[in-house]
Design a protein around this motif. Structure first.
Motif, mmCIF file in Angstrom:
data_model
loop_
_atom_site.group_PDB
_atom_site.id
_atom_site.type_symbol
_atom_site.label_atom_id
_atom_site.label_comp_id
_atom_site.label_asym_id
_atom_site.label_seq_id
_atom_site.Cartn_x
_atom_site.Cartn_y
_atom_site.Cartn_z
ATOM 1 N N GLY A 42 0.819 -1.205 0.000
ATOM 2 C CA GLY A 42 0.000 0.000 0.000
ATOM 3 C C GLY A 42 0.851 1.251 0.000
ATOM 4 N N ARG A 43 0.232 2.365 -0.417
ATOM 5 C CA ARG A 43 0.984 3.621 -0.497
ATOM 6 C C ARG A 43 1.547 4.028 0.852
ATOM 7 N NH1 ARG A 43 -1.175 7.419 -5.050
ATOM 8 N NH2 ARG A 43 -1.942 5.854 -6.472
ATOM 9 N N GLY A 44 0.839 3.744 1.923
ATOM 10 C CA GLY A 44 1.317 4.118 3.245
ATOM 11 C C GLY A 44 2.419 3.209 3.752
ATOM 12 N N ASP A 45 2.552 2.035 3.156
ATOM 13 C CA ASP A 45 3.537 1.069 3.629
ATOM 14 C C ASP A 45 4.962 1.595 3.537
ATOM 15 O OD1 ASP A 45 1.914 -1.980 2.426
ATOM 16 O OD2 ASP A 45 1.476 -0.691 4.133
ATOM 17 N N ILE A 46 5.330 2.233 2.427
ATOM 18 C CA ILE A 46 6.712 2.684 2.264
ATOM 19 C C ILE A 46 7.025 3.785 3.267
ATOM 20 C CG2 ILE A 46 6.222 4.350 0.411
ATOM 21 C CD1 ILE A 46 9.370 2.153 0.741
ATOM 22 N N ARG A 47 6.073 4.635 3.519
ATOM 23 C CA ARG A 47 6.249 5.713 4.499
ATOM 24 C C ARG A 47 6.470 5.124 5.890
ATOM 25 N NH1 ARG A 47 4.463 11.128 5.183
ATOM 26 N NH2 ARG A 47 3.773 11.525 7.310
ATOM 27 N N ALA A 48 5.594 4.204 6.290
ATOM 28 C CA ALA A 48 5.719 3.570 7.607
ATOM 29 C C ALA A 48 7.008 2.761 7.703
ATOM 30 C CB ALA A 48 4.510 2.681 7.870
ATOM 31 N N GLN A 63 20.250 2.019 1.412
ATOM 32 C CA GLN A 63 20.204 1.109 2.566
ATOM 33 C C GLN A 63 18.761 0.734 2.892
ATOM 34 O OE1 GLN A 63 22.612 3.735 5.170
ATOM 35 N NE2 GLN A 63 23.423 1.809 5.972
ATOM 36 N N ILE A 64 17.860 1.705 2.786
ATOM 37 C CA ILE A 64 16.442 1.440 3.059
ATOM 38 C C ILE A 64 15.910 0.402 2.085
ATOM 39 C CG2 ILE A 64 14.134 2.483 2.978
ATOM 40 C CD1 ILE A 64 15.508 5.070 4.096
ATOM 41 N N VAL A 83 11.071 5.367 -2.817
ATOM 42 C CA VAL A 83 11.796 5.661 -1.576
ATOM 43 C C VAL A 83 12.234 7.126 -1.502
ATOM 44 C CG1 VAL A 83 13.894 5.164 -0.247
ATOM 45 C CG2 VAL A 83 12.540 3.292 -1.192
ATOM 46 N N TYR A 84 12.907 7.621 -2.545
ATOM 47 C CA TYR A 84 13.472 8.971 -2.464
ATOM 48 C C TYR A 84 12.414 10.075 -2.393
ATOM 49 C CZ TYR A 84 18.044 6.891 -2.910
ATOM 50 O OH TYR A 84 19.168 6.154 -2.684
ATOM 51 N N PRO A 85 11.334 10.003 -3.172
ATOM 52 C CA PRO A 85 10.294 11.039 -2.997
ATOM 53 C C PRO A 85 9.643 10.982 -1.606
ATOM 54 C CG PRO A 85 10.024 9.954 -5.110
ATOM 55 C CD PRO A 85 11.069 9.186 -4.348
ATOM 56 N N THR A 86 9.515 9.772 -1.053
ATOM 57 C CA THR A 86 8.942 9.648 0.290
ATOM 58 C C THR A 86 9.883 10.255 1.324
ATOM 59 O OG1 THR A 86 7.774 7.649 -0.391
ATOM 60 C CG2 THR A 86 7.964 8.041 1.975
ATOM 61 N N LEU A 87 11.177 10.022 1.170
ATOM 62 C CA LEU A 87 12.149 10.648 2.068
ATOM 63 C C LEU A 87 12.054 12.170 1.979
ATOM 64 C CD1 LEU A 87 15.281 8.367 1.596
ATOM 65 C CD2 LEU A 87 14.111 8.839 3.772
ATOM 66 N N GLN A 88 11.905 12.697 0.752
ATOM 67 C CA GLN A 88 11.790 14.144 0.578
ATOM 68 C C GLN A 88 10.518 14.668 1.249
ATOM 69 O OE1 GLN A 88 14.081 16.368 -0.881
ATOM 70 N NE2 GLN A 88 12.700 17.732 0.236
ATOM 71 N N GLN A 89 9.425 13.915 1.099
ATOM 72 C CA GLN A 89 8.168 14.326 1.726
ATOM 73 C C GLN A 89 8.302 14.312 3.253
ATOM 74 O OE1 GLN A 89 4.842 11.766 0.919
ATOM 75 N NE2 GLN A 89 3.385 13.130 1.903
ATOM 76 N N ALA A 121 4.282 1.646 16.168
ATOM 77 C CA ALA A 121 3.666 1.178 14.920
ATOM 78 C C ALA A 121 4.262 -0.177 14.542
ATOM 79 C CB ALA A 121 3.902 2.189 13.810
ATOM 80 N N PRO A 122 3.426 -1.131 14.081
ATOM 81 C CA PRO A 122 3.961 -2.427 13.673
ATOM 82 C C PRO A 122 4.819 -2.283 12.420
ATOM 83 C CG PRO A 122 1.644 -2.271 13.095
ATOM 84 C CD PRO A 122 1.986 -1.029 13.879
ATOM 85 N N ALA A 123 5.816 -3.115 12.307
ATOM 86 C CA ALA A 123 6.696 -3.082 11.139
ATOM 87 C C ALA A 123 5.901 -3.509 9.905
ATOM 88 C CB ALA A 123 7.882 -4.007 11.350
ATOM 89 N N PRO A 124 5.776 -2.646 8.898
ATOM 90 C CA PRO A 124 4.955 -2.979 7.732
ATOM 91 C C PRO A 124 5.499 -4.138 6.913
ATOM 92 C CG PRO A 124 6.023 -0.852 7.436
ATOM 93 C CD PRO A 124 6.336 -1.308 8.818
ATOM 94 N N TRP A 125 6.800 -4.424 7.021
ATOM 95 C CA TRP A 125 7.351 -5.530 6.237
ATOM 96 C C TRP A 125 6.945 -6.883 6.805
ATOM 97 C CZ3 TRP A 125 10.511 -1.822 8.506
ATOM 98 C CH2 TRP A 125 11.093 -2.171 9.706
ATOM 99 N N SER A 126 6.499 -6.936 8.053
ATOM 100 C CA SER A 126 6.113 -8.230 8.621
ATOM 101 C C SER A 126 4.886 -8.795 7.935
ATOM 102 C CB SER A 126 5.871 -8.113 10.128
ATOM 103 O OG SER A 126 4.830 -7.194 10.383
#
Length: 187
Positions: A42-48, A63-64, A83-89, A121-126
Motif C-alpha cells: 500500500g501507499r502508506g507502507d513505504i512511508r511507515a 540502505q532502506i 523511496v526517495y520522494p517519500t524521504l523528501q516528503q 507502529a507495527p513493522a509494515p514488512w512483517s
C-alpha cells in the motif's frame, strides 16, 4: 534525427528501427519490484517502513531499499522512485532530517516528531514477508521457469507446438483467475 524520420513498409506508428550496433531496448516487467509479488504494498507502507527503519538507525535511501528487500526475503523490493520522494516528503514534514555522514551520502535520521510517529507502529514488512514469503518466492521462480520454457518453444517449436503452447498458456491463465474467483466466493 527523430525516430519518426525513418519509416519502412510494415512498420506502424511507434515502431522503431534498430540500427546495426544499437542495443535492443528490453521491455519487460519485473515481479516484485516495488511491491510484494501477489500483494501490492500500500501507499502508506513505504512511508511507515522508512520511519520504522530510521527508528533503528540513520540510513541512506539505498540502505532502506536493501533492508526492506532483505527483511521480506526479496518479496518487497521498493524502487528508488518510491523511496526517495517519500524521504523528501518526510523531510518536508520535518519528520526526518539529513544527518552527518562519513560516506558523503545523504543519510537520514528521525526528528523528535518522526520518533513519535514511528513509536509503537507495527513493522509494515512483517505483513508482506510473513509466512508466505517462501511460497511467493517459489511461485516467482516457477513463473520464470515457465517463461524460459515458453521462449524455447517459441524459438525451436513447430507451428503445431506453438499452437499447443498457446492453448496451454491460455488454459493456465484461466485456471489462475478461477483460483482467485473461488477465493472471493469463499469470503
Amino acid at each position: 534525427m527523430t525516430e519518426s524520420a525513418f519509416t519502412m513498409p510494415g512498420c506502424g506508428p511507434g515502431d522503431r528501427i534498430r540500427f546495426a550496433g544499437e542495443p535492443r531496448r528490453r521491455r519487460h516487467r519485473h515481479f516484485g519490484r516495488g511491491h510484494a509479488f501477489g500483494r501490492r504494498a500500500g501507499r502508506g507502507d513505504i512511508r511507515a517502513a522508512i520511519l520504522a527503519l530510521l527508528a533503528e538507525e540513520p540510513m541512506h535511501g539505498y540502505q532502506i531499499i536493501q533492508e526492506l528487500t532483505e527483511r521480506t526475503g526479496g518479496v518487497w523490493r521498493p524502487s528508488p522512485g518510491s523511496v526517495y520522494p517519500t524521504l523528501q516528503q518526510l523531510e518536508d514534514e520535518e519528520l526526518v532530517r539529513e544527518a552527518a555522514s562519513e560516506s558523503g551520502k545523504r543519510v537520514y535520521e528521525l526528528t523528535d516528531g518522526g520518533r513519535e510517529q514511528a513509536a509503537g507502529a507495527p513493522a509494515p514488512w512483517s505483513e508482506v514477508g510473513g509466512e508466505s514469503a517462501e511460497a511467493l518466492a517459489t511461485l516467482h521462480d516457477l513463473v520464470h521457469q515457465v517463461m524460459a520454457a515458453t521462449r524455447q518453444v517459441a524459438h525451436a517449436g513447430t507451428p503445431v507446438q506453438l499452437e499447443s503452447a498457446q492453448e496451454v498458456l491460455r488454459d493456465t491463465r484461466r485456471r489462475l483467475y478461477r483460483l482467485l474467483a473461488e477465493d472471493d466466493d469463499a469470503e
